[in-house]
Design a protein around this motif. Structure first.
Motif, mmCIF file in Angstrom:
data_model
loop_
_atom_site.group_PDB
_atom_site.id
_atom_site.type_symbol
_atom_site.label_atom_id
_atom_site.label_comp_id
_atom_site.label_asym_id
_atom_site.label_seq_id
_atom_site.Cartn_x
_atom_site.Cartn_y
_atom_site.Cartn_z
ATOM 1 N N LEU A 69 0.832 -1.203 0.000
ATOM 2 C CA LEU A 69 0.000 0.000 0.000
ATOM 3 C C LEU A 69 0.871 1.259 0.000
ATOM 4 N N ARG A 70 1.979 1.228 0.718
ATOM 5 C CA ARG A 70 2.902 2.374 0.678
ATOM 6 C C ARG A 70 3.406 2.599 -0.750
ATOM 7 N N LYS A 71 3.766 1.506 -1.414
ATOM 8 C CA LYS A 71 4.237 1.600 -2.797
ATOM 9 C C LYS A 71 3.132 2.137 -3.694
ATOM 10 N N GLU A 72 1.925 1.681 -3.474
ATOM 11 C CA GLU A 72 0.792 2.156 -4.267
ATOM 12 C C GLU A 72 0.554 3.649 -4.045
ATOM 13 N N ALA A 73 0.754 4.124 -2.810
ATOM 14 C CA ALA A 73 0.608 5.550 -2.511
ATOM 15 C C ALA A 73 1.687 6.359 -3.233
ATOM 16 N N GLU A 74 2.918 5.840 -3.279
ATOM 17 C CA GLU A 74 3.985 6.520 -4.024
ATOM 18 C C GLU A 74 3.652 6.571 -5.509
ATOM 19 N N ASP A 75 3.134 5.464 -6.029
ATOM 20 C CA ASP A 75 2.751 5.419 -7.444
ATOM 21 C C ASP A 75 1.626 6.413 -7.728
ATOM 22 N N ALA A 76 0.695 6.556 -6.775
ATOM 23 C CA ALA A 76 -0.412 7.503 -6.944
ATOM 24 C C ALA A 76 0.129 8.928 -7.016
ATOM 25 N N ARG A 77 1.108 9.227 -6.195
ATOM 26 C CA ARG A 77 1.715 10.574 -6.228
ATOM 27 C C ARG A 77 2.358 10.827 -7.594
ATOM 28 N N GLU A 78 2.997 9.817 -8.170
ATOM 29 C CA GLU A 78 3.581 9.960 -9.508
ATOM 30 C C GLU A 78 2.492 10.156 -10.558
ATOM 31 N N GLN A 88 -8.620 13.900 -13.221
ATOM 32 C CA GLN A 88 -7.708 12.760 -13.079
ATOM 33 C C GLN A 88 -7.028 12.776 -11.715
ATOM 34 N N VAL A 89 -6.627 13.972 -11.275
ATOM 35 C CA VAL A 89 -5.978 14.094 -9.968
ATOM 36 C C VAL A 89 -6.944 13.644 -8.880
ATOM 37 N N ARG A 90 -8.168 14.141 -8.933
ATOM 38 C CA ARG A 90 -9.172 13.768 -7.925
ATOM 39 C C ARG A 90 -9.454 12.258 -7.944
ATOM 40 N N ASP A 91 -9.564 11.694 -9.135
ATOM 41 C CA ASP A 91 -9.852 10.256 -9.241
ATOM 42 C C ASP A 91 -8.742 9.413 -8.629
ATOM 43 N N VAL A 92 -7.495 9.761 -8.940
ATOM 44 C CA VAL A 92 -6.348 9.003 -8.415
ATOM 45 C C VAL A 92 -6.302 9.104 -6.897
ATOM 46 N N LEU A 93 -6.459 10.333 -6.384
ATOM 47 C CA LEU A 93 -6.367 10.539 -4.930
ATOM 48 C C LEU A 93 -7.555 9.920 -4.194
ATOM 49 N N THR A 94 -8.726 9.986 -4.783
ATOM 50 C CA THR A 94 -9.899 9.374 -4.150
ATOM 51 C C THR A 94 -9.730 7.863 -4.038
ATOM 52 N N GLU A 95 -9.231 7.259 -5.096
ATOM 53 C CA GLU A 95 -9.034 5.802 -5.090
ATOM 54 C C GLU A 95 -8.023 5.375 -4.029
ATOM 55 N N ILE A 96 -6.885 6.054 -3.968
ATOM 56 C CA ILE A 96 -5.870 5.655 -2.985
ATOM 57 C C ILE A 96 -6.328 5.994 -1.578
ATOM 58 N N ASN A 97 -7.051 7.099 -1.401
ATOM 59 C CA ASN A 97 -7.559 7.451 -0.072
ATOM 60 C C ASN A 97 -8.528 6.402 0.455
#
Length: 140
Positions: A69-78, A88-97
Protein backbone atom coordinates in the motif's frame (compact mmCIF):
# COMPACT_ATOMS: atom_id res chain seq x y z
CA UNK A 1 -6.00 -35.95 -31.35
CA UNK A 2 -2.60 -37.06 -32.50
CA UNK A 3 -2.08 -40.39 -34.12
CA UNK A 4 -0.05 -43.13 -32.51
CA UNK A 5 3.54 -43.63 -33.56
CA UNK A 6 3.64 -46.42 -36.11
CA UNK A 7 5.97 -49.30 -35.35
CA UNK A 8 9.33 -49.18 -37.09
CA UNK A 9 9.41 -45.37 -37.35
CA UNK A 10 11.88 -43.59 -35.12
CA UNK A 11 10.34 -41.36 -32.51
CA UNK A 12 12.26 -38.30 -33.66
CA UNK A 13 11.11 -38.52 -37.28
CA UNK A 14 7.54 -39.16 -36.15
CA UNK A 15 7.50 -36.01 -34.00
CA UNK A 16 9.28 -33.95 -36.66
CA UNK A 17 6.66 -34.98 -39.22
CA UNK A 18 3.80 -33.96 -36.92
CA UNK A 19 5.41 -30.56 -36.25
CA UNK A 20 5.98 -29.99 -39.97
CA UNK A 21 2.36 -30.89 -40.80
CA UNK A 22 1.02 -28.61 -38.05
CA UNK A 23 3.21 -25.77 -39.32
CA UNK A 24 1.95 -26.29 -42.88
CA UNK A 25 -1.66 -26.21 -41.62
CA UNK A 26 -0.92 -22.94 -39.76
CA UNK A 27 -1.76 -24.38 -36.34
CA UNK A 28 0.97 -22.30 -34.66
CA UNK A 29 0.03 -18.94 -36.19
CA UNK A 30 -2.84 -18.22 -33.81
CA UNK A 31 -0.79 -18.75 -30.66
CA UNK A 32 -0.22 -15.73 -28.39
CA UNK A 33 3.14 -14.14 -29.04
CA UNK A 34 3.44 -15.56 -32.58
CA UNK A 35 6.15 -13.71 -34.49
CA UNK A 36 7.48 -11.93 -31.41
CA UNK A 37 10.84 -12.59 -29.73
CA UNK A 38 10.85 -14.75 -26.64
CA UNK A 39 10.70 -12.71 -23.45
CA UNK A 40 13.83 -12.80 -21.30
CA UNK A 41 15.77 -14.70 -23.96
CA UNK A 42 18.94 -12.69 -23.26
CA UNK A 43 18.43 -12.47 -19.48
CA UNK A 44 20.78 -14.40 -17.19
CA UNK A 45 19.50 -17.78 -16.05
CA UNK A 46 17.36 -17.73 -12.91
CA UNK A 47 16.63 -21.07 -11.23
CA UNK A 48 13.32 -19.77 -9.87
CA UNK A 49 12.04 -18.28 -13.15
CA UNK A 50 8.96 -20.50 -13.24
CA UNK A 51 8.03 -19.79 -9.60
CA UNK A 52 8.31 -16.04 -10.17
CA UNK A 53 6.24 -16.33 -13.34
CA UNK A 54 3.56 -18.35 -11.56
CA UNK A 55 3.37 -15.85 -8.68
CA UNK A 56 3.06 -13.00 -11.17
CA UNK A 57 0.32 -14.74 -13.20
CA UNK A 58 -1.63 -15.64 -10.06
CA UNK A 59 -1.40 -12.10 -8.69
CA UNK A 60 0.51 -12.95 -5.53
CA UNK A 61 2.38 -10.04 -4.00
CA UNK A 62 5.92 -10.37 -2.75
CA UNK A 63 5.56 -7.36 -0.45
CA UNK A 64 3.56 -7.47 2.78
CA UNK A 65 0.20 -5.67 2.38
CA UNK A 66 1.32 -2.59 4.35
CA UNK A 67 4.40 -2.11 2.19
CA UNK A 68 2.42 -2.78 -0.99
CA UNK A 69 0.00 0.00 0.00
CA UNK A 70 2.90 2.37 0.68
CA UNK A 71 4.24 1.60 -2.80
CA UNK A 72 0.79 2.16 -4.27
CA UNK A 73 0.61 5.55 -2.51
CA UNK A 74 3.99 6.52 -4.02
CA UNK A 75 2.75 5.42 -7.44
CA UNK A 76 -0.41 7.50 -6.94
CA UNK A 77 1.71 10.57 -6.23
CA UNK A 78 3.58 9.96 -9.51
CA UNK A 79 0.27 9.60 -11.37
CA UNK A 80 -0.86 12.92 -9.91
CA UNK A 81 2.31 14.60 -11.23
CA UNK A 82 1.57 13.25 -14.70
CA UNK A 83 -2.17 13.94 -14.64
CA UNK A 84 -3.53 16.23 -17.34
CA UNK A 85 -6.77 17.31 -15.66
CA UNK A 86 -8.03 18.06 -12.17
CA UNK A 87 -10.56 15.26 -12.63
CA UNK A 88 -7.71 12.76 -13.08
CA UNK A 89 -5.98 14.09 -9.97
CA UNK A 90 -9.17 13.77 -7.93
CA UNK A 91 -9.85 10.26 -9.24
CA UNK A 92 -6.35 9.00 -8.41
CA UNK A 93 -6.37 10.54 -4.93
CA UNK A 94 -9.90 9.37 -4.15
CA UNK A 95 -9.03 5.80 -5.09
CA UNK A 96 -5.87 5.65 -2.98
CA UNK A 97 -7.56 7.45 -0.07
CA UNK A 98 -10.26 4.76 0.01
CA UNK A 99 -7.59 2.07 0.25
CA UNK A 100 -5.68 3.97 2.95
CA UNK A 101 -8.90 4.58 4.91
CA UNK A 102 -9.71 0.85 4.81
CA UNK A 103 -6.18 -0.03 5.95
CA UNK A 104 -6.38 2.46 8.81
CA UNK A 105 -9.69 0.97 9.98
CA UNK A 106 -8.33 -2.58 9.82
CA UNK A 107 -4.51 -2.52 9.76
CA UNK A 108 -2.96 -5.14 7.49
CA UNK A 109 -0.44 -7.64 8.85
CA UNK A 110 3.20 -6.75 8.65
CA UNK A 111 5.08 -3.57 9.41
CA UNK A 112 3.24 -0.43 10.54
CA UNK A 113 1.34 1.30 7.76
CA UNK A 114 2.78 4.78 8.33
CA UNK A 115 0.34 6.44 5.94
CA UNK A 116 -2.32 9.10 6.23
CA UNK A 117 -4.89 10.06 3.65
CA UNK A 118 -3.89 12.58 1.01
CA UNK A 119 -5.36 16.06 1.43
CA UNK A 120 -7.02 16.25 -1.99
CA UNK A 121 -7.39 20.05 -2.01
CA UNK A 122 -3.77 20.63 -0.95
CA UNK A 123 -2.51 18.16 -3.56
CA UNK A 124 -4.68 19.87 -6.19
CA UNK A 125 -3.26 23.26 -5.25
CA UNK A 126 0.27 21.87 -5.54
CA UNK A 127 -0.62 20.30 -8.90
CA UNK A 128 -2.03 23.61 -10.15
CA UNK A 129 1.07 25.48 -8.98
CA UNK A 130 3.42 23.09 -10.79
CA UNK A 131 1.32 23.42 -13.96
CA UNK A 132 1.42 27.20 -13.71
CA UNK A 133 5.14 27.46 -12.87
CA UNK A 134 6.32 24.59 -15.06
CA UNK A 135 8.06 21.43 -13.87
CA UNK A 136 9.87 21.71 -10.57
CA UNK A 137 13.62 21.35 -10.55
CA UNK A 138 14.83 19.39 -7.53
CA UNK A 139 18.05 20.86 -6.12
CA UNK A 140 20.92 18.46 -6.59
Amino acid sequence: MTERKPPGVSFESFVDRQIRQATERGDFESLPGYGKPLAYLDAPYDELWWIKGKLHREGFAVLPPALALRKEAEDAREKVRGARTERQVRDVLTEINEKIRAALRMPPPGPPLGLTEFDVEAELEDWRRTRRDGPRQDPA
